[in-house]
Enzyme design. Structure first.
Site, PDB file in Angstrom:
ATOM      1  N   ASP A 188     -25.194  -2.574 116.308  1.00 29.81           N
ATOM      2  CA  ASP A 188     -26.088  -1.591 116.939  1.00 29.81           C
ATOM      3  C   ASP A 188     -25.541  -1.112 118.289  1.00 29.81           C
ATOM      4  OD1 ASP A 188     -26.693  -4.183 117.955  1.00 29.81           O
ATOM      5  OD2 ASP A 188     -28.655  -3.507 118.649  1.00 29.81           O
ATOM      6  N   HIS A 189     -24.334  -1.568 118.635  1.00 30.36           N
ATOM      7  CA  HIS A 189     -23.660  -1.080 119.850  1.00 30.36           C
ATOM      8  C   HIS A 189     -22.339  -0.391 119.526  1.00 30.36           C
ATOM      9  CE1 HIS A 189     -26.271  -3.421 122.690  1.00 30.36           C
ATOM     10  NE2 HIS A 189     -26.571  -3.938 121.519  1.00 30.36           N
ATOM     11  N   HIS A 228     -20.226  -5.267 123.609  1.00 30.15           N
ATOM     12  CA  HIS A 228     -19.989  -6.395 122.698  1.00 30.15           C
ATOM     13  C   HIS A 228     -19.969  -5.888 121.266  1.00 30.15           C
ATOM     14  CE1 HIS A 228     -24.369  -6.115 122.748  1.00 30.15           C
ATOM     15  NE2 HIS A 228     -24.458  -6.932 121.721  1.00 30.15           N
ATOM     16  N   HIS A 259     -24.790 -14.197 124.714  1.00 28.30           N
ATOM     17  CA  HIS A 259     -25.354 -13.442 123.586  1.00 28.30           C
ATOM     18  C   HIS A 259     -24.300 -13.361 122.481  1.00 28.30           C
ATOM     19  CE1 HIS A 259     -27.666 -10.351 121.505  1.00 28.30           C
ATOM     20  NE2 HIS A 259     -26.615  -9.565 121.521  1.00 28.30           N
ATOM     21  N   HIS A 276     -31.784  -2.079 125.488  1.00 23.55           N
ATOM     22  CA  HIS A 276     -32.986  -2.080 124.642  1.00 23.55           C
ATOM     23  C   HIS A 276     -34.253  -1.811 125.446  1.00 23.55           C
ATOM     24  CE1 HIS A 276     -31.278  -3.524 120.841  1.00 23.55           C
ATOM     25  NE2 HIS A 276     -30.460  -4.250 121.576  1.00 23.55           N
ATOM     26  N   HIS A 290     -21.672  -6.261 118.420  1.00 18.64           N
ATOM     27  CA  HIS A 290     -22.774  -6.045 117.471  1.00 18.64           C
ATOM     28  C   HIS A 290     -22.840  -4.593 116.988  1.00 18.64           C
ATOM     29  CE1 HIS A 290     -25.135  -9.894 118.752  1.00 18.64           C
ATOM     30  NE2 HIS A 290     -24.235 -10.127 117.806  1.00 18.64           N
ATOM     31  N   ASP A 329     -26.644  -6.499 126.035  1.00 18.16           N
ATOM     32  CA  ASP A 329     -27.725  -7.399 125.617  1.00 18.16           C
ATOM     33  C   ASP A 329     -27.696  -8.716 126.389  1.00 18.16           C
ATOM     34  OD1 ASP A 329     -28.391  -5.482 123.789  1.00 18.16           O
ATOM     35  OD2 ASP A 329     -27.737  -6.586 122.021  1.00 18.16           O
TER      36      ASP A 329
HETATM   37 ZN   LIG Z   1     -26.255  -7.619 120.645  1.00 18.61          ZN
END
Ligand SMILES: [Zn+2]
Length: 268
Positions: free
Chosen positions: A59-60, A55, A112, A177, A57, A139
């Site tokens: 942090d990905h 996805h 999410h 995570h 975001h 996530d």
């Molecule tokens: Zn995320």
């Protein structure tokens, strides 16, 4: 060679996954940061075969461009989303892709984020080794919990989790995570008479004390201990109804939505 799946830590609690089939090239899942990936790639003299993204975001995805700068032409698989510029192979529900010698099926799992996808591979019993089924779910489903609902709604997230819960129980769940212990502490409140959770907390503590990631987990363990997959049970329904003042005729999705709201405001 058998498939090797290894984890790299990024930021405080992120995992970036590396799939290595032949010892020379790796497929990287959700590279939020290029630094640990490049360090590992250089240390083991590997090159990049492909990148999988779940996805949009940061942090990905934040490390993708730096990886492409070093390994231009790498295939980047990810959701059909106008929020990720670098995707070369846009994917949607039911698409099949082959990376690291494995066929993955794409599952659309919004909630999410709206663009969230997961990658599932059936298990394989080849001559060299038995490989379990694999799920890279970003996530959406966490060990002991689930992601926050940022863009979708509880109905979407519930349906997405239901889809993942229907996969084979022996599926290894690779989420993004290390939130397991905190999730399970909350799970004890949400499913207070579930002794499997108490047992899992002990195991997770031992694993963490040994410096080992608690991820991947097995889907069958999630089905027994993850309250977000257990909204149909009396234990979770009763705890959520009492805590969040739900009416007795609330639907399973109402229970799930209230459980997610409870967790959003919960601190351990
Ligand atoms: Zn995320």
């Amino acid at each position: 060679m058998a498939l090797k799946v290894s984890s790299m830590r990024a930021f405080s609690y992120n995992y970036i996954w590396a799939l290595d089939k032949d010892g020379t090239t790796v497929c990287i899942v959700d590279p939020g940061d290029a630094t640990p990936v490049l360090a590992a790639v250089h240390a083991y003299n590997l090159s990049l075969s492909s990148i999988l993204v779940t996805h949009h975001h940061a942090d990905h995805t934040g490390g993708i461009n730096a990886l492409l700068a070093e390994f231009p032409g790498t295939a980047v698989y990810g959701p059909k989303s106008n929020k990720i510029d670098s995707i070369t192979h846009p994917l949607s529900e039911g698409d099949i892709l082959s990376v690291a010698g494995i066929d993955f099926t794409v599952m659309s799992v919004p909630g999410h984020t709206l663009d969230h996808i997961a990658y599932f591979a059936h298990g394989d019993s080849g001559d060299e080794s038995v490989r379990p089924a694999l799920l890279f779910c970003g996530d959406t489903l966490f060990a002991g919990g689930c992601g926050r609902i940022f863009e979708g709604n509880p109905y979407m997230m519930y349906k997405s989790l239901e889809k993942l819960a229907s996969l084979p129980g022996a599926t290894m769940v690779y989420c993004a995570h290390e939130y397991t212990l905190g999730n399970l502490r909350f799970a004890l409140h949400a499913d207070p008479y579930n002794t499997d959770i108490i047992e899992r907390i002990q195991q997770v503590n031992d694993v963490l004390n040994a410096g080992i990631p608690t991820v991947p987990s097995m889907l069958s363990v999630e089905l027994r201990t993850n309250p977000f997959l257990r909204c149909h049970t009396k234990g979770v329904r009763n705890a959520v109804t009492e805590k969040m003042a739900l009416s007795a005729d609330s639907s399973e999705i109402d229970v799930f939505a209230a459980l997610r709201r409870w967790k959003d405001g919960f601190s351990v």
